[in-house]
Design a protein around this motif. Structure first.
Motif, PDB file in Angstrom:
ATOM      1  N   ARG A 143       0.836  -1.218   0.000  1.00  0.00           N
ATOM      2  CA  ARG A 143       0.000   0.000   0.000  1.00  0.00           C
ATOM      3  C   ARG A 143       0.863   1.257   0.000  1.00  0.00           C
ATOM      4  O   ARG A 143       0.525   2.224  -0.669  1.00  0.00           O
ATOM      5  CB  ARG A 143      -0.957  -0.018   1.186  1.00  0.00           C
ATOM      6  N   ALA A 144       1.934   1.250   0.772  1.00  0.00           N
ATOM      7  CA  ALA A 144       2.846   2.403   0.767  1.00  0.00           C
ATOM      8  C   ALA A 144       3.653   2.369  -0.525  1.00  0.00           C
ATOM      9  O   ALA A 144       4.130   1.316  -0.951  1.00  0.00           O
ATOM     10  CB  ALA A 144       3.785   2.357   1.966  1.00  0.00           C
ATOM     11  N   GLN A 145       3.755   3.513  -1.166  1.00  0.00           N
ATOM     12  CA  GLN A 145       4.503   3.638  -2.415  1.00  0.00           C
ATOM     13  C   GLN A 145       5.752   4.469  -2.132  1.00  0.00           C
ATOM     14  O   GLN A 145       5.685   5.697  -2.071  1.00  0.00           O
ATOM     15  CB  GLN A 145       3.644   4.312  -3.489  1.00  0.00           C
ATOM     16  N   HIS A 146       6.875   3.793  -1.924  1.00  0.00           N
ATOM     17  CA  HIS A 146       8.133   4.465  -1.589  1.00  0.00           C
ATOM     18  C   HIS A 146       8.817   4.883  -2.895  1.00  0.00           C
ATOM     19  O   HIS A 146       9.449   4.079  -3.561  1.00  0.00           O
ATOM     20  CB  HIS A 146       9.028   3.540  -0.761  1.00  0.00           C
ATOM     21  N   THR A 147       8.641   6.148  -3.263  1.00  0.00           N
ATOM     22  CA  THR A 147       9.206   6.663  -4.510  1.00  0.00           C
ATOM     23  C   THR A 147      10.552   7.315  -4.227  1.00  0.00           C
ATOM     24  O   THR A 147      10.740   7.943  -3.180  1.00  0.00           O
ATOM     25  CB  THR A 147       8.268   7.710  -5.143  1.00  0.00           C
ATOM     26  N   PHE A 148      11.471   7.147  -5.156  1.00  0.00           N
ATOM     27  CA  PHE A 148      12.772   7.793  -5.002  1.00  0.00           C
ATOM     28  C   PHE A 148      13.382   8.060  -6.368  1.00  0.00           C
ATOM     29  O   PHE A 148      12.977   7.473  -7.381  1.00  0.00           O
ATOM     30  CB  PHE A 148      13.707   6.959  -4.121  1.00  0.00           C
ATOM     31  N   TYR A 194       6.700  10.341  -0.506  1.00  0.00           N
ATOM     32  CA  TYR A 194       6.166   9.011  -0.807  1.00  0.00           C
ATOM     33  C   TYR A 194       4.688   8.982  -0.449  1.00  0.00           C
ATOM     34  O   TYR A 194       4.175   9.924   0.155  1.00  0.00           O
ATOM     35  CB  TYR A 194       6.947   7.923  -0.055  1.00  0.00           C
ATOM     36  N   THR A 195       4.009   7.918  -0.840  1.00  0.00           N
ATOM     37  CA  THR A 195       2.608   7.743  -0.488  1.00  0.00           C
ATOM     38  C   THR A 195       2.542   6.792   0.704  1.00  0.00           C
ATOM     39  O   THR A 195       2.848   5.603   0.559  1.00  0.00           O
ATOM     40  CB  THR A 195       1.811   7.159  -1.676  1.00  0.00           C
ATOM     41  N   PRO A 196       2.169   7.300   1.880  1.00  0.00           N
ATOM     42  CA  PRO A 196       2.181   6.450   3.076  1.00  0.00           C
ATOM     43  C   PRO A 196       0.997   5.486   3.142  1.00  0.00           C
ATOM     44  O   PRO A 196      -0.081   5.776   2.627  1.00  0.00           O
ATOM     45  CB  PRO A 196       2.130   7.449   4.229  1.00  0.00           C
ATOM     46  N   ARG A 197       1.220   4.368   3.769  1.00  0.00           N
ATOM     47  CA  ARG A 197       0.163   3.379   3.984  1.00  0.00           C
ATOM     48  C   ARG A 197      -0.975   3.973   4.808  1.00  0.00           C
ATOM     49  O   ARG A 197      -2.147   3.699   4.548  1.00  0.00           O
ATOM     50  CB  ARG A 197       0.777   2.168   4.696  1.00  0.00           C
ATOM     51  N   SER A 198      -0.634   4.800   5.776  1.00  0.00           N
ATOM     52  CA  SER A 198      -1.651   5.395   6.651  1.00  0.00           C
ATOM     53  C   SER A 198      -2.539   6.390   5.918  1.00  0.00           C
ATOM     54  O   SER A 198      -3.675   6.623   6.312  1.00  0.00           O
ATOM     55  CB  SER A 198      -0.991   6.102   7.840  1.00  0.00           C
ATOM     56  N   ASN A 199      -2.029   6.998   4.875  1.00  0.00           N
ATOM     57  CA  ASN A 199      -2.736   8.046   4.141  1.00  0.00           C
ATOM     58  C   ASN A 199      -2.520   7.865   2.635  1.00  0.00           C
ATOM     59  O   ASN A 199      -1.818   8.663   2.013  1.00  0.00           O
ATOM     60  CB  ASN A 199      -2.247   9.425   4.589  1.00  0.00           C
TER      61      ASN A 199
END
Length: 180
Positions: A115-120, A130-135
């Motif tokens: 669910r979390a999208q860790h972009t770099f 990044y797009t956090p899992r919580s939000n």
């Protein structure tokens, strides 16, 4: 010319009446096109009380702007990835975030629930947001990737990401942070 009739405003134009002189002077004084002036005024109205921060990765390939308070509430998470990356972040709704350049230079890493999208950045490896899992409808912004001059204070709150589900249930506001 004398005797000429004024044309009514065309489609998409607004008759500013007595304010048209002020509008023209504002545009000229700030050297703005009509669209740039409108964007500036709409941003000031829509994001009242917020500051436009700009930032990006180390090499400059990725740049963004984000509207947030000058006083940041930053989360220090102890989950496995945040610990390894020393990821501290504040959360904003997607409507307050704009990627200015570098979409083609971003890559994404996910794990566990995906669910979390860790972009770099593909070039320098920096994760500036990044797009956090919580939000998932918002962005987690790394305050250390913001340009100097717009942050007044940073308050850091520890989050127990090792027990993510429990931490999210107990936290009073984190789930609402990505809402406008």
């Amino acid at each position: 010319p004398d005797g000429a009739k004024a044309e009514p405003p065309g489609p998409g134009t607004i008759d500013l009446g007595a304010q048209s002189g002020r509008w023209a002077a504002f545009q000229e004084r700030h050297r703005l096109s009509c669209e740039e002036a409108a964007r500036l005024l709409l941003d000031a109205y829509e994001y009242r009380g917020l500051v436009k921060h700009t930032g990006g990765c180390h090499c400059g390939a990725v740049r963004f702007e984000v509207w947030a308070s000058a006083d940041l509430h930053v989360f220090n998470c102890n989950c496995s990835i945040c610990t390894k990356k020393q990821n501290r972040h504040f959360i904003v709704p997607a409507s307050r975030f704009k990627l200015l350049k570098g979409a083609d230079n971003l890559t994404t890493y996910t794990f566990n629930t995906h669910r979390a999208q860790h972009t770099f950045c593909k070039t320098c490896g920096v994760q500036s947001f990044y797009t956090p899992r919580s939000n998932p409808d918002g962005y987690g912004i790394a305050p250390h990737c913001l340009d100097d001059g717009t942050v007044q204070t940073i308050i850091t709150e520890d989050i127990n990401g090792k027990e993510w589900e429990k931490a999210m249930k107990e936290h009073k506001t984190i789930r609402d942070m990505s809402k406008p």
